[in-house]
Structure formats: structure tokens, C-alpha cells
Design an enzyme around this catalytic site. Structure first.
Site, mmCIF file in Angstrom:
data_model
loop_
_atom_site.group_PDB
_atom_site.id
_atom_site.type_symbol
_atom_site.label_atom_id
_atom_site.label_comp_id
_atom_site.label_asym_id
_atom_site.label_seq_id
_atom_site.Cartn_x
_atom_site.Cartn_y
_atom_site.Cartn_z
ATOM 1 N N HIS A 27 0.470 0.798 -0.159
ATOM 2 C CA HIS A 27 0.254 0.425 1.243
ATOM 3 C C HIS A 27 -1.207 0.039 1.473
ATOM 4 O O HIS A 27 -2.087 0.320 0.653
ATOM 5 C CB HIS A 27 0.624 1.583 2.167
ATOM 6 C CG HIS A 27 2.096 1.871 2.212
ATOM 7 N ND1 HIS A 27 2.917 1.386 3.188
ATOM 8 C CD2 HIS A 27 2.882 2.594 1.369
ATOM 9 C CE1 HIS A 27 4.157 1.793 2.963
ATOM 10 N NE2 HIS A 27 4.164 2.536 1.865
ATOM 11 N N GLU A 69 -2.895 4.348 0.151
ATOM 12 C CA GLU A 69 -3.429 3.463 1.193
ATOM 13 C C GLU A 69 -4.708 2.843 0.629
ATOM 14 O O GLU A 69 -5.735 3.506 0.501
ATOM 15 C CB GLU A 69 -3.718 4.234 2.480
ATOM 16 C CG GLU A 69 -2.490 4.810 3.166
ATOM 17 C CD GLU A 69 -1.693 3.766 3.951
ATOM 18 O OE1 GLU A 69 -2.042 2.573 3.874
ATOM 19 O OE2 GLU A 69 -0.733 4.157 4.646
ATOM 20 N N HIS A 116 6.827 -2.017 2.977
ATOM 21 C CA HIS A 116 7.288 -2.965 3.992
ATOM 22 C C HIS A 116 8.014 -4.153 3.346
ATOM 23 O O HIS A 116 8.551 -4.023 2.268
ATOM 24 C CB HIS A 116 6.120 -3.393 4.885
ATOM 25 C CG HIS A 116 5.350 -2.230 5.418
ATOM 26 N ND1 HIS A 116 5.799 -1.456 6.467
ATOM 27 C CD2 HIS A 116 4.172 -1.649 4.995
ATOM 28 C CE1 HIS A 116 4.924 -0.480 6.704
ATOM 29 N NE2 HIS A 116 3.936 -0.563 5.817
ATOM 30 N N GLU A 150 0.348 -6.709 5.941
ATOM 31 C CA GLU A 150 0.316 -5.670 4.906
ATOM 32 C C GLU A 150 1.356 -5.920 3.827
ATOM 33 O O GLU A 150 1.105 -5.703 2.637
ATOM 34 C CB GLU A 150 0.531 -4.299 5.537
ATOM 35 C CG GLU A 150 0.507 -3.146 4.531
ATOM 36 C CD GLU A 150 0.865 -1.810 5.148
ATOM 37 O OE1 GLU A 150 0.871 -0.801 4.406
ATOM 38 O OE2 GLU A 150 1.159 -1.759 6.366
#
Length: 593
Positions: free
Chosen positions: A494, A556, A426, A441
């Protein structure tokens, strides 16, 4: 009626004139990009086969005048513009945190504790290369991340835990004095460069244009001195360099005498940028720095410090353990050795023989010192306090004196020269997942990625980041960067989120079956170091994995939709453990491949 037509025509002309300026070039000119690779080709057309019309360097900023697909047209000079791949630059932003912003020109570090360990990299998994004490002076600040500070002292560079130091910026009065200092002309002086990649600048300022670079050992002519800056000439280029990275030699007519008639031993500097001090202590004033390989004459010795003569009669004191005396080689097996070892960890095993299979005869405490008797097979034979002798593994202790440090290669041996592309997920307008208490995030992924980058670079890896700050990067550009650089591994970082706030844990995703070994190694390390719930390794058809031709993972690292896990991953301790886990997992993978 005619009057109305005239008014209409004038309005139409004004309208078309105004909008003629709002073409893509004018709109794009409000954007600025920063070069994110060492050397970037600027091409005549937006195509990888386009003619190269210029080259730009990492960190340089240029306005964007047009865009086409994955290509941006930048204004290189007032008369030249060309196309660059968008995934090799980052958007400039007022709040951007760049590599440059992580360093502070001319700052020093105050050490807050005794026996502070200096490590070869930013993490406790890196070897100890030295110690600092609370009264240490002239500890130079180099850079930092959120948990570690890189410092330079007495020829040694290393990382110290941030919680045990204070970074001292230059006093405003000192900075003002520097700018007001007049230029002192020199005659017949030269300088030897003591570091690689030293920038030659157009003005005595780190903000001025870079005219070229110099390498360690090169000699330049010194034309003038202004404060801490040298005006130099080298191969037809005249510019400025910082005096911290050069040793000035006086004209030959200033040669002094040899000093006392006492016998002198020749020795060679073993490290880059060794400080010469006014007295045999770390509190002594730094007179100058000598580059690695410099030959000096030892006049006298005191408490592991050597008084030396150099540069046609200059004298000063340097730390003796950074010297290699002429005719004295590194300790060979069973050869006697001067110096002392320092125990780094409590309960360090002292054994009866140089082997991990031999009996433990003593467990030494952190900070204890023992004299070295000899070196055998990477083990130090030491004299114990009761007069007996024992052995300690050379790679788990630090040394001082003239003993050569023994290092057993750790995880870094598997990461050296590897090319790693890190993708902090992101960024910019895309905040990613939003945590239970509002965490973005995009901020967490950048924190983890910057810590990981520093660890990998310290191990000798070549690291590329898809973004270094809070900027937007097209999704397709992220795997393309890995393809462009032929990465040995591509990691997209992430943090997860889901409607069910009870869900926790870490998950590792891969696309192709050839990447499963990489996924298993990194995931196993993450579970071990972070203590998060194991949500296993899974195969998934994500674009950043599918479009990458290199070994790739999407990680993640916890669910920020769970309030407890969000609080955990926000801590500096978790960020340190997570980045260490990925580092160790990569090393484990490359060890077997």
C-alpha cells in the site's frame, strides 16, 4: 374494455419475457475471468468439497455465468459449467496488464553500450552471469518490467538494465511473410525439445488452443514445417510448436562424412539452448540451437570459440566456455585452469592469498581482464600484468573461456522454494488513496508488486499475485489466497495518505506477535533502501492481516498526500529500491527462521 385488457395482457407478457432474460446468469455472462494459478479445479458445487468436474490452466479465460459468495460459476465448454474460487482468478479488463502482455513474441534486443552486465535476476543485487556488447546480434527478448529486460543469448538467460537496450519488434514484412509461407512437408525427420513446458498448439500461432506441453529432451516426429512453426506428432497428439525451442534431426539416410581427418575431442553442452553459428563470433548467423547435454566433436578452436561437428556431419561454431570437454573435470583446488576473469566493479581487491584477511596487493578497475592460473577455495589465482600472481574472490568477478564460474549464494539461497503471496492493494473501481497531484494508489501498488514478483521468481520462489492488472479483488479473498497456498509470507502492498500534507514516511503493520520478526526484517530493509522517514513497526487489526493464517504484513510505502513524497515514489528509481528492500528483508527473515 375487452380491447384494453388484451393490450394489458400482451404488455405484461412482453415485460415478463424481457426480464426473464435478465437473470443472474445472463448478467454475469458479460464478465470474463482469467485463471491466476497453475491448475485450477472446477467443481460441481460452490464448495471446496464439491466434486471436481474439470481442470483449467493459468492464463485461460472463461465467461462467468453465476456467482455465490466467494465462488464464481464459469462456462468451461458449451455444455459444461462449474464453480471456482474467486480468489484464484482475476477479472479480465481491456486495459489489464497481464503476464502475457509483458512479453513480445519473436522480438530482439539492441544493446546500446559495451560491456553491459547480464544478471541472474532483475536487480543489481543479483550476480553477473555475462556481458553484452554494442555489436551483439541475436539477443532475444523474453520479457520485461519497468526497469529490467530479460534476454537470451548464446545459451544464457539473464536480465539487463532497460536504459541500455532498445527492444526491436519483428518487422511487419517478416510477420506477413510468416503468415504467407506455405507448408513444407517433411519425411522421416524428428525434433528434440530444448525447453521445459513447451506448448503444443492447435494452429501455428501463440493465440491458438494449447493441446498439451512438452519437456526438454523429449523427441517428436516432424510432419511439416510452416515458417518458424513445426507440425509435430507426439503420443497421439498432432499440433504445432515453435521451431526456436526444438532441434530438427535429419533422416539417417542424410548422414554425412566425418569431415577432415584431424583428431576430434568429444565435449558436452553445459547450458540449455546453445546457439550454433556460421562463424566464430556473436555476429555469425545462428544455424540452430543445441540442448543441454548434447555431445559434439570439436574440430578446431579459435579465440575461445570451437568449431564442432554434430547431428551426423553438421558443423558450426559455438562459444567454447559453454562446453565441458570429455575427461576434463571442473577445476579442483590448486588445479590449473584455462580462461580469463573480468573485473565487474571498480576498486576490486586483488589479495596475496585466498582469504579476505590477506593483504590487498592491487585494486583492479572495472573491465580489466586477468588470466586464471588456478582455483583455490572459491578464489581465482590470477596472473597480474607485471607477471606476479594474486587472488580474487570468484563470486565477485565474471569469467570467459573454459573456467567454471564460481558463485557464492546470496539472498536467493534463503528464498528458493519459498511460497510468497503478493497483494497489490486496491484495484479496479477501488483506486485507494489519491495523491496530491492525482496519483492513484492502486497504480503504485501494482508497479511495486510486479517488480517484487520478478525478483522473487528469479531467486527461485513460487509467487502468487492477488491481482496482475487493474482489477477488483474482494478484500476477504486476498488473505484467503495466502491460506489456500500455505504461503511462507503474505505481503499487502500500500501507499498512505492523510489530511495533513506534511506527514511522510514508511510504516509496517502486523497482526499477531508471531509476525513481528518478519515485520522487523522487512521494515529495517525498507528504511535502509528507500531513505524514507521511519514511522516504525506497528501492530494493527486489519482484515487482510487478521484473516490470514500465514505470516503476514501490510506495508505503507510512503505518503502520496505529501507532494514531495508523491513525486519520489512515482520514480522508477524508488520503485526499484522499494522492491529490492522488500526482497532483501524477506531473505533476512528466512535466513533466521
Amino acid at each position: 374494455m375487452v380491447h384494453k385488457v388484451h393490450i394489458f395482457l400482451i404488455a405484461l407478457l412482453l415485460f415478463s419475457t424481457i426480464f426473464s432474460f435478465l437473470d443472474p446468469s445472463t448478467v454475469q455472462a458479460n464478465r470474463t475471468v482469467v485463471v491466476a494459478t497453475d491448475v485450477l479445479n472446477v467443481r460441481e458445487t460452490p464448495d471446496a468439497n464439491g466434486i471436481i468436474i474439470s481442470k483449467v490452466q493459468r492464463g485461460e479465460s472463461y465467461p462467468v455465468v453465476d456467482s455465490q459468495g466467494e465462488w464464481l460459476k464459469i462456462q468451461v465448454t458449451s455444455s459444461k459449467s462449474g464453480w471456482v474460487a474467486s480468489f484464484l482468478v482475476t477479472e479480465s479488463s481491456d486495459g489489464a496488464r497481464s503476464t502475457a502482455s509483458r512479453s513480445s513474441e519473436g522480438a530482439n534486443v539492441q544493446v546500446l553500450t559495451d560491456d553491459l552486465r547480464v544478471r541472474s535476476g532483475p536487480g543489481t543485487n543479483f550476480s553477473v552471469v555475462g556481458f553484452l556488447h554494442a555489436n551483439a546480434t541475436s539477443v532475444q527478448y523474453l520479457e520485461e518490467n519497468e526497469n529490467w529486460v530479460k534476454v537470451h543469448f548464446d545459451g544464457v538467460e539473464g536480465w539487463v538494465a532497460k536504459e541500455f537496450v532498445t527492444i526491436l519488434a519483428k518487422k511487419k514484412e517478416e510477420q506477413q511473410t510468416e503468415t504467407e509461407e506455405s507448408i513444407e512437408e517433411t519425411e522421416g525427420q524428428t525434433a528434440t525439445i530444448t525447453t521445459d513446458g513447451l506448448n503444443i498448439r492447435s494452429e501455428p500461432s501463440t493465440q491458438s488452443e494449447v493441446l498439451g506441453t512438452l519437456s526438454s529432451g523429449q523427441q517428436v516426429e516432424v510432419l511439416a514445417i510452416r515458417g518458424e512453426w513445426l507440425n509435430i506428432s507426439f503420443n497421439g497428439t498432432v499440433g504445432w510448436i515453435h521451431s526456436d525451442y526444438a532441434n530438427i534431426s535429419q533422416p539417417s539416410s542424410d548422414s554425412g562424412t566425418q569431415g577432415s581427418g584431424s583428431p576430434k575431442t568429444e565435449a558436452t553442452i553445459k547450458v540449455a539452448g546453445l546457439n550454433v553459428r556460421s562463424e566464430p563470433t556473436l555476429n555469425g548467423k545462428v544455424l540452430e540451437q543445441l540442448p543441454q547435454g548434447t555431445t559434439v566433436s570439436i574440430i578446431s578452436e579459435r579465440n575461445n570459440w570451437c568449431e564442432i561437428q554434430y547431428d551426423n556431419g553438421k558443423t558450426g561454431w559455438i562459444a567454447g566456455w559453454f562446453l565441458e570437454k570429455s575427461g576434463v573435470s571442473s577445476p579442483a583446488p590448486s588445479q590449473s585452469s584455462d580462461g580469463t576473469i573480468i573485473i565487474v566493479d571498480d576498486a576490486t581487491n586483488i589479495r596475496s592469498a585466498p582469504s579476505t584477511d590477506s593483504n590487498v596487493i592491487l585494486r583492479a578497475d572495472e573491465g580489466e581482464e586477468f588470466s586464471i592460473v588456478a582455483v583455490e577455495d572459491n578464489w581465482y589465482k590470477i596472473k597480474l600484468h607485471d607477471g606476479s600472481e594474486g587472488f580474487v574472490a570468484g563470486w565477485i568477478v565474471a569469467t570467459k573461456g573454459n573456467a567454471t564460474s564460481i558463485k557464492r549464494a546470496g539472498a536467493e539461497q534463503y528464498l528458493t522454494n519459498k511460497v510468497i503471496v503478493i497483494d497489490p492493494g486496491h484495484g479496479g473501481r477501488d483506486v485507494g488513496a489519491i495523491g496530491a497531484q492525482g496519483t492513484f494508489e492502486k497504480d503504485l501498488t501494482l508497479r511495486t508488486s510486479l517488480l517484487l514478483q520478478d525478483k522473487l521468481k528469479a531467486a527461485g520462489a513460487t509467487v502468487y499475485m492477488t491481482r496482475m492488472s487493474d482489477t477488483s479483488v474482494p478484500l476477504q479473498s486476498r488473505p484467503q489466497m495466502a491460506n489456500y497456498h500455505g504461503a511462507d509470507a503474505f505481503l499487502s502492498i500500500h501507499y498512505d495518505s492523510i489530511d495533513d500534507s506534511s506527514v511522510t514516511g514508511t510504516t509496517t503493520y502486523y497482526y499477531g506477535s508471531s509476525d513481528q520478526d518478519l515485520a522487523d526484517s522487512v521494515h529495517s530493509s525498507l528504511v535502509q533502501f528507500t531513505n524514507l522517514r521511519d514511522r516504525e513497526v506497528r501492530q494493527e487489526n486489519y482484515l487482510v492481516l487478521r484473516e490470514s493464517m500465514q505470516p503476514s504484513l501490510l506495508l505503507e510505502l510512503g505518503y502520496i498526500s505529501n507532494r514531495g513524497e508523491e513525486i519520489t515514489v512515482l520514480t522508477g528509481d524508488f520503485q526499484e529500491r522499494a522492491s529490492t528492500a522488500i526482497y532483501q528483508g524477506l531473505a533476512q527473515y528466512f535466513r533466521g527462521n
